[in-house]
Design a protein around this motif. Sequence first.
Motif, PDB file in Angstrom:
ATOM      1  N   GLU A  38       0.942  -1.054   0.069  1.00  0.00           N
ATOM      2  CA  GLU A  38      -0.093  -0.106   0.043  1.00  0.00           C
ATOM      3  C   GLU A  38       0.836   1.446  -0.050  1.00  0.00           C
ATOM      4  O   GLU A  38       2.007   1.280   0.179  1.00  0.00           O
ATOM      5  CB  GLU A  38      -0.942  -0.256   1.225  1.00  0.00           C
ATOM      6  CG  GLU A  38      -0.265  -0.013   2.414  1.00  0.00           C
ATOM      7  CD  GLU A  38      -1.402   0.325   3.711  1.00  0.00           C
ATOM      8  OE1 GLU A  38      -0.919   0.713   4.839  1.00  0.00           O
ATOM      9  OE2 GLU A  38      -2.546  -0.320   3.504  1.00  0.00           O
ATOM     10  N   ARG A  39       0.261   2.332  -0.207  1.00  0.00           N
ATOM     11  CA  ARG A  39       1.026   3.783  -0.068  1.00  0.00           C
ATOM     12  C   ARG A  39       1.017   4.191   1.196  1.00  0.00           C
ATOM     13  O   ARG A  39      -0.555   4.299   1.761  1.00  0.00           O
ATOM     14  CB  ARG A  39       0.545   4.497  -1.149  1.00  0.00           C
ATOM     15  CG  ARG A  39       0.885   3.839  -2.658  1.00  0.00           C
ATOM     16  CD  ARG A  39       2.469   3.992  -2.944  1.00  0.00           C
ATOM     17  NE  ARG A  39       2.377   3.195  -4.189  1.00  0.00           N
ATOM     18  CZ  ARG A  39       3.876   3.313  -4.482  1.00  0.00           C
ATOM     19  NH1 ARG A  39       4.763   4.073  -4.264  1.00  0.00           N
ATOM     20  NH2 ARG A  39       4.058   2.476  -5.843  1.00  0.00           N
ATOM     21  N   ASP A  40       1.634   5.056   1.714  1.00  0.00           N
ATOM     22  CA  ASP A  40       1.831   5.728   2.993  1.00  0.00           C
ATOM     23  C   ASP A  40       0.991   7.224   2.642  1.00  0.00           C
ATOM     24  O   ASP A  40       0.840   7.409   1.549  1.00  0.00           O
ATOM     25  CB  ASP A  40       2.847   5.760   3.927  1.00  0.00           C
ATOM     26  CG  ASP A  40       4.089   6.444   3.131  1.00  0.00           C
ATOM     27  OD1 ASP A  40       3.788   7.283   2.255  1.00  0.00           O
ATOM     28  OD2 ASP A  40       5.298   6.402   3.821  1.00  0.00           O
ATOM     29  N   LEU A  41       1.130   7.963   3.585  1.00  0.00           N
ATOM     30  CA  LEU A  41       0.579   9.310   3.429  1.00  0.00           C
ATOM     31  C   LEU A  41       1.451  10.408   2.357  1.00  0.00           C
ATOM     32  O   LEU A  41       1.123  11.170   1.797  1.00  0.00           O
ATOM     33  CB  LEU A  41       0.788  10.114   4.982  1.00  0.00           C
ATOM     34  CG  LEU A  41      -0.317   9.682   5.770  1.00  0.00           C
ATOM     35  CD1 LEU A  41      -0.129  10.354   7.076  1.00  0.00           C
ATOM     36  CD2 LEU A  41      -1.910   9.823   5.043  1.00  0.00           C
ATOM     37  N   TYR A  42       2.613   9.815   2.328  1.00  0.00           N
ATOM     38  CA  TYR A  42       3.666  10.593   1.519  1.00  0.00           C
ATOM     39  C   TYR A  42       3.756   9.595   0.105  1.00  0.00           C
ATOM     40  O   TYR A  42       4.796   9.887  -0.900  1.00  0.00           O
ATOM     41  CB  TYR A  42       4.898  10.569   2.038  1.00  0.00           C
ATOM     42  CG  TYR A  42       4.962  11.300   3.436  1.00  0.00           C
ATOM     43  CD1 TYR A  42       4.713  12.814   3.308  1.00  0.00           C
ATOM     44  CD2 TYR A  42       5.131  10.608   4.637  1.00  0.00           C
ATOM     45  CE1 TYR A  42       4.604  13.325   4.679  1.00  0.00           C
ATOM     46  CE2 TYR A  42       5.027  11.185   5.861  1.00  0.00           C
ATOM     47  CZ  TYR A  42       5.026  12.603   5.815  1.00  0.00           C
ATOM     48  OH  TYR A  42       4.679  13.332   7.081  1.00  0.00           O
ATOM     49  N   LEU A  43       2.781   8.911  -0.308  1.00  0.00           N
ATOM     50  CA  LEU A  43       2.942   7.929  -1.353  1.00  0.00           C
ATOM     51  C   LEU A  43       4.030   7.080  -1.562  1.00  0.00           C
ATOM     52  O   LEU A  43       4.101   6.749  -2.660  1.00  0.00           O
ATOM     53  CB  LEU A  43       2.476   8.905  -2.635  1.00  0.00           C
ATOM     54  CG  LEU A  43       1.251   9.542  -2.687  1.00  0.00           C
ATOM     55  CD1 LEU A  43       1.403  10.516  -3.920  1.00  0.00           C
ATOM     56  CD2 LEU A  43      -0.018   8.965  -2.332  1.00  0.00           C
TER      57      LEU A  43
END
Length: 94
Positions: A38-43
Amino acid sequence: MKNNKISLDQPATYEIKVPGILNENWLDWNGRLKIEVERDLYLEPVSILTISLDQAELHGLLSHLYAFGIPLVSVICKDYFTNEKRVILFHSPI
């Protein structure tokens, strides 16, 4: 684990998050290791490792991650905590 009681010798399902992308062939855990990204808040990519282990096996998996220099983002026991009471056992900001 139906009684929500952690035991050293009974398996539980853990969700381990690490930064980056890990290949499913990365580690041989007898086909028990499921990896999603998945991607975090900073992609940035975060690999989510899901596996059913007892405490000794969990320690071994965490030791392997450490030996490969892979930092932990979080470790959650999914069988123990319900959606209403979800606690992160370990969390490190990326």
